[in-house]
Design a protein around this motif. Sequence first.
Motif, PDB file in Angstrom:
ATOM      1  N   ARG A  46      84.051 -93.281 -41.288  1.00  0.00           N
ATOM      2  CA  ARG A  46      83.136 -92.906 -42.365  1.00  0.00           C
ATOM      3  C   ARG A  46      81.831 -92.382 -41.779  1.00  0.00           C
ATOM      4  O   ARG A  46      81.248 -92.991 -40.891  1.00  0.00           O
ATOM      5  CB  ARG A  46      82.850 -94.110 -43.255  1.00  0.00           C
ATOM      6  N   ARG A  47      81.386 -91.300 -42.340  1.00  0.00           N
ATOM      7  CA  ARG A  47      80.156 -90.671 -41.854  1.00  0.00           C
ATOM      8  C   ARG A  47      78.932 -91.352 -42.447  1.00  0.00           C
ATOM      9  O   ARG A  47      78.855 -91.588 -43.645  1.00  0.00           O
ATOM     10  CB  ARG A  47      80.158 -89.189 -42.219  1.00  0.00           C
ATOM     11  N   THR A  48      77.986 -91.690 -41.590  1.00  0.00           N
ATOM     12  CA  THR A  48      76.722 -92.230 -42.037  1.00  0.00           C
ATOM     13  C   THR A  48      75.864 -91.103 -42.590  1.00  0.00           C
ATOM     14  O   THR A  48      75.841 -89.999 -42.028  1.00  0.00           O
ATOM     15  CB  THR A  48      75.983 -92.916 -40.874  1.00  0.00           C
ATOM     16  N   ALA A  49      75.162 -91.349 -43.685  1.00  0.00           N
ATOM     17  CA  ALA A  49      74.288 -90.330 -44.265  1.00  0.00           C
ATOM     18  C   ALA A  49      73.285 -89.840 -43.223  1.00  0.00           C
ATOM     19  O   ALA A  49      72.618 -90.640 -42.555  1.00  0.00           O
ATOM     20  CB  ALA A  49      73.557 -90.901 -45.474  1.00  0.00           C
ATOM     21  N   GLY A  50      73.221 -88.537 -43.061  1.00  0.00           N
ATOM     22  CA  GLY A  50      72.295 -87.942 -42.106  1.00  0.00           C
ATOM     23  C   GLY A  50      72.835 -87.788 -40.706  1.00  0.00           C
ATOM     24  O   GLY A  50      72.157 -87.254 -39.827  1.00  0.00           O
ATOM     25  N   SER A  51      74.052 -88.261 -40.466  1.00  0.00           N
ATOM     26  CA  SER A  51      74.639 -88.125 -39.128  1.00  0.00           C
ATOM     27  C   SER A  51      75.476 -86.850 -39.057  1.00  0.00           C
ATOM     28  O   SER A  51      75.924 -86.337 -40.084  1.00  0.00           O
ATOM     29  CB  SER A  51      75.507 -89.342 -38.798  1.00  0.00           C
ATOM     30  N   PRO A  52      75.721 -86.330 -37.859  1.00  0.00           N
ATOM     31  CA  PRO A  52      76.531 -85.114 -37.723  1.00  0.00           C
ATOM     32  C   PRO A  52      77.993 -85.404 -38.017  1.00  0.00           C
ATOM     33  O   PRO A  52      78.471 -86.521 -37.802  1.00  0.00           O
ATOM     34  CB  PRO A  52      76.337 -84.730 -36.260  1.00  0.00           C
ATOM     35  N   PRO A  53      78.722 -84.418 -38.521  1.00  0.00           N
ATOM     36  CA  PRO A  53      80.149 -84.634 -38.794  1.00  0.00           C
ATOM     37  C   PRO A  53      80.949 -84.777 -37.507  1.00  0.00           C
ATOM     38  O   PRO A  53      80.704 -84.080 -36.529  1.00  0.00           O
ATOM     39  CB  PRO A  53      80.557 -83.367 -39.558  1.00  0.00           C
ATOM     40  N   GLY A  54      81.893 -85.721 -37.497  1.00  0.00           N
ATOM     41  CA  GLY A  54      82.822 -85.841 -36.379  1.00  0.00           C
ATOM     42  C   GLY A  54      82.456 -86.846 -35.319  1.00  0.00           C
ATOM     43  O   GLY A  54      83.267 -87.142 -34.443  1.00  0.00           O
ATOM     44  N   LEU A  55      81.259 -87.410 -35.365  1.00  0.00           N
ATOM     45  CA  LEU A  55      80.837 -88.352 -34.325  1.00  0.00           C
ATOM     46  C   LEU A  55      79.921 -89.390 -34.938  1.00  0.00           C
ATOM     47  O   LEU A  55      79.027 -89.062 -35.715  1.00  0.00           O
ATOM     48  CB  LEU A  55      80.106 -87.616 -33.199  1.00  0.00           C
ATOM     49  N   GLU A  56      80.165 -90.659 -34.596  1.00  0.00           N
ATOM     50  CA  GLU A  56      79.311 -91.753 -35.045  1.00  0.00           C
ATOM     51  C   GLU A  56      78.909 -92.592 -33.843  1.00  0.00           C
ATOM     52  O   GLU A  56      79.760 -92.986 -33.042  1.00  0.00           O
ATOM     53  CB  GLU A  56      80.042 -92.631 -36.066  1.00  0.00           C
ATOM     54  N   LEU A  57      77.628 -92.860 -33.720  1.00  0.00           N
ATOM     55  CA  LEU A  57      77.106 -93.793 -32.726  1.00  0.00           C
ATOM     56  C   LEU A  57      76.529 -94.981 -33.485  1.00  0.00           C
ATOM     57  O   LEU A  57      75.569 -94.824 -34.254  1.00  0.00           O
ATOM     58  CB  LEU A  57      76.022 -93.128 -31.872  1.00  0.00           C
ATOM     59  N   VAL A  58      77.127 -96.152 -33.305  1.00  0.00           N
ATOM     60  CA  VAL A  58      76.762 -97.329 -34.087  1.00  0.00           C
ATOM     61  C   VAL A  58      76.396 -98.466 -33.142  1.00  0.00           C
ATOM     62  O   VAL A  58      77.163 -98.805 -32.235  1.00  0.00           O
ATOM     63  CB  VAL A  58      77.921 -97.767 -35.012  1.00  0.00           C
ATOM     64  N   GLU A  59      75.229 -99.067 -33.365  1.00  0.00           N
ATOM     65  CA  GLU A  59      74.831-100.230 -32.579  1.00  0.00           C
ATOM     66  C   GLU A  59      75.751-101.409 -32.895  1.00  0.00           C
ATOM     67  O   GLU A  59      76.071-101.671 -34.062  1.00  0.00           O
ATOM     68  CB  GLU A  59      73.390-100.607 -32.891  1.00  0.00           C
ATOM     69  N   LEU A  60      76.187-102.121 -31.872  1.00  0.00           N
ATOM     70  CA  LEU A  60      77.070-103.268 -32.085  1.00  0.00           C
ATOM     71  C   LEU A  60      76.448-104.300 -33.020  1.00  0.00           C
ATOM     72  O   LEU A  60      77.127-104.868 -33.877  1.00  0.00           O
ATOM     73  CB  LEU A  60      77.400-103.923 -30.743  1.00  0.00           C
ATOM     74  N   ALA A  61      75.157-104.535 -32.871  1.00  0.00           N
ATOM     75  CA  ALA A  61      74.502-105.555 -33.673  1.00  0.00           C
ATOM     76  C   ALA A  61      74.529-105.235 -35.166  1.00  0.00           C
ATOM     77  O   ALA A  61      74.445-106.137 -36.004  1.00  0.00           O
ATOM     78  CB  ALA A  61      73.053-105.737 -33.213  1.00  0.00           C
ATOM     79  N   GLY A  62      74.659-103.973 -35.525  1.00  0.00           N
ATOM     80  CA  GLY A  62      74.684-103.586 -36.926  1.00  0.00           C
ATOM     81  C   GLY A  62      76.072-103.285 -37.450  1.00  0.00           C
ATOM     82  O   GLY A  62      76.221-102.907 -38.621  1.00  0.00           O
ATOM     83  N   LEU A  63      77.082-103.458 -36.610  1.00  0.00           N
ATOM     84  CA  LEU A  63      78.435-103.063 -36.990  1.00  0.00           C
ATOM     85  C   LEU A  63      79.020-103.960 -38.080  1.00  0.00           C
ATOM     86  O   LEU A  63      79.699-103.476 -38.990  1.00  0.00           O
ATOM     87  CB  LEU A  63      79.342-103.075 -35.758  1.00  0.00           C
ATOM     88  N   ALA A  64      78.754-105.252 -38.023  1.00  0.00           N
ATOM     89  CA  ALA A  64      79.298-106.161 -39.029  1.00  0.00           C
ATOM     90  C   ALA A  64      78.752-105.829 -40.413  1.00  0.00           C
ATOM     91  O   ALA A  64      79.498-105.785 -41.400  1.00  0.00           O
ATOM     92  CB  ALA A  64      78.983-107.608 -38.656  1.00  0.00           C
ATOM     93  N   GLU A  65      77.460-105.602 -40.494  1.00  0.00           N
ATOM     94  CA  GLU A  65      76.863-105.271 -41.787  1.00  0.00           C
ATOM     95  C   GLU A  65      77.353-103.921 -42.293  1.00  0.00           C
ATOM     96  O   GLU A  65      77.608-103.749 -43.490  1.00  0.00           O
ATOM     97  CB  GLU A  65      75.336-105.258 -41.666  1.00  0.00           C
ATOM     98  N   ARG A  66      77.522-102.953 -41.400  1.00  0.00           N
ATOM     99  CA  ARG A  66      78.057-101.649 -41.785  1.00  0.00           C
ATOM    100  C   ARG A  66      79.459-101.816 -42.362  1.00  0.00           C
ATOM    101  O   ARG A  66      79.804-101.193 -43.370  1.00  0.00           O
ATOM    102  CB  ARG A  66      78.081-100.718 -40.565  1.00  0.00           C
ATOM    103  N   ALA A  67      80.284-102.640 -41.720  1.00  0.00           N
ATOM    104  CA  ALA A  67      81.650-102.862 -42.206  1.00  0.00           C
ATOM    105  C   ALA A  67      81.630-103.447 -43.611  1.00  0.00           C
ATOM    106  O   ALA A  67      82.399-103.031 -44.493  1.00  0.00           O
ATOM    107  CB  ALA A  67      82.397-103.782 -41.250  1.00  0.00           C
ATOM    108  N   ARG A  68      80.768-104.412 -43.842  1.00  0.00           N
ATOM    109  CA  ARG A  68      80.695-105.032 -45.168  1.00  0.00           C
ATOM    110  C   ARG A  68      80.257-104.028 -46.226  1.00  0.00           C
ATOM    111  O   ARG A  68      80.756-104.053 -47.358  1.00  0.00           O
ATOM    112  CB  ARG A  68      79.734-106.224 -45.120  1.00  0.00           C
ATOM    113  N   ARG A  69      79.342-103.146 -45.888  1.00  0.00           N
ATOM    114  CA  ARG A  69      78.897-102.124 -46.849  1.00  0.00           C
ATOM    115  C   ARG A  69      80.042-101.217 -47.253  1.00  0.00           C
ATOM    116  O   ARG A  69      80.064-100.685 -48.363  1.00  0.00           O
ATOM    117  CB  ARG A  69      77.758-101.288 -46.262  1.00  0.00           C
ATOM    118  N   HIS A  70      80.980-101.023 -46.336  1.00  0.00           N
ATOM    119  CA  HIS A  70      82.125-100.159 -46.617  1.00  0.00           C
ATOM    120  C   HIS A  70      83.316-100.931 -47.186  1.00  0.00           C
ATOM    121  O   HIS A  70      84.416-100.398 -47.300  1.00  0.00           O
ATOM    122  CB  HIS A  70      82.543 -99.420 -45.347  1.00  0.00           C
TER     123      HIS A  70
END
Length: 303
Positions: A19-43
């Motif tokens: 899933r693309r984060t708002a404002g990020s370029p298409p095709g690539l995501e760089l996600v901090e590990l510390a925020g990954l759990a919360e990102r997963a829950r949002r999705h």
Amino acid sequence: MGKNGQVARRSVIRDLALRRTAGSPPGLELVELAGLAERARRHGNDPYASLRPAFHQIVTVRPGSRLTVSVDFTRYELSGGAWLWIRPGQVQRWGTDLPRAQGLVIAFPAGFPDTETAAASVAGLATARAPLQPDAPHAEGLRRALEHLRYEYRAMAELPLESHVQVLRHLLAVLLVRLARAYGSEPGGPAVNETFRRFHAAVERDFAVTRRVEDYAAALGYSRRTLTRATRTATGMPAKRYIDERVVLEAKRELAHGSLTVTALATRLGFTDASDFTTFFRQRTGTTPTAFRATARGAGPHA
């Protein structure tokens, strides 16, 4: 081969799309590990559930930090400076230490990396299963490549979108080439060749259709001996065992995480019936599908 006209029920292992984060370029995501759990829950995902991502993930842990993750029945404890490649289709589970981990996940679909060199690196890394703890020269090269990629990833407004994506593709290619070289410098690192790359792709596509080396050789235009030699060079095992191991892996994934019956799974994997599948599985694992399922599900959610 499966019975003509017989359709197996689909696996219920949850597939994970990128899933693309708002404002990020298409095709690539760089996600901090510390925020990954919360990102997963949002999705709407459980960050600690067993999931099957449909994209590549390169995980790197910063010095002084640690991370636990299970990938296809192997539990890894990554220390600072480690890198781990998680490929599309592998079943993964993050450990409960995920929110405390410091590091980065680089996520991208198979078609994103640019250049033939990068594509070759992806295929090479596909054979490297263990985490990488690079030595000093490789670690510095990887650090610089990652920092440049992170800089350009954040500088989306400085270039037209098409140019920005092109830059990211090239920088990801640099990182992949460096990772491939770092893996290759390790004892037992992957030795990949074009013949094996083609065979690997064919097996990924058709392992539930045929388990005969001769079928793959005919489809790819090689002899059985050529495929066996190329596979042994790349993986240390003959071509037939490589095919069988891929079938066993898929069976284990479903038995541990899915809900298909043994009969339905046998059909899905191209076996004549449950008895045929059970004999195959027992000969290669030393246990039955039913016994493996009981053991795997009794190991706990983060084993």
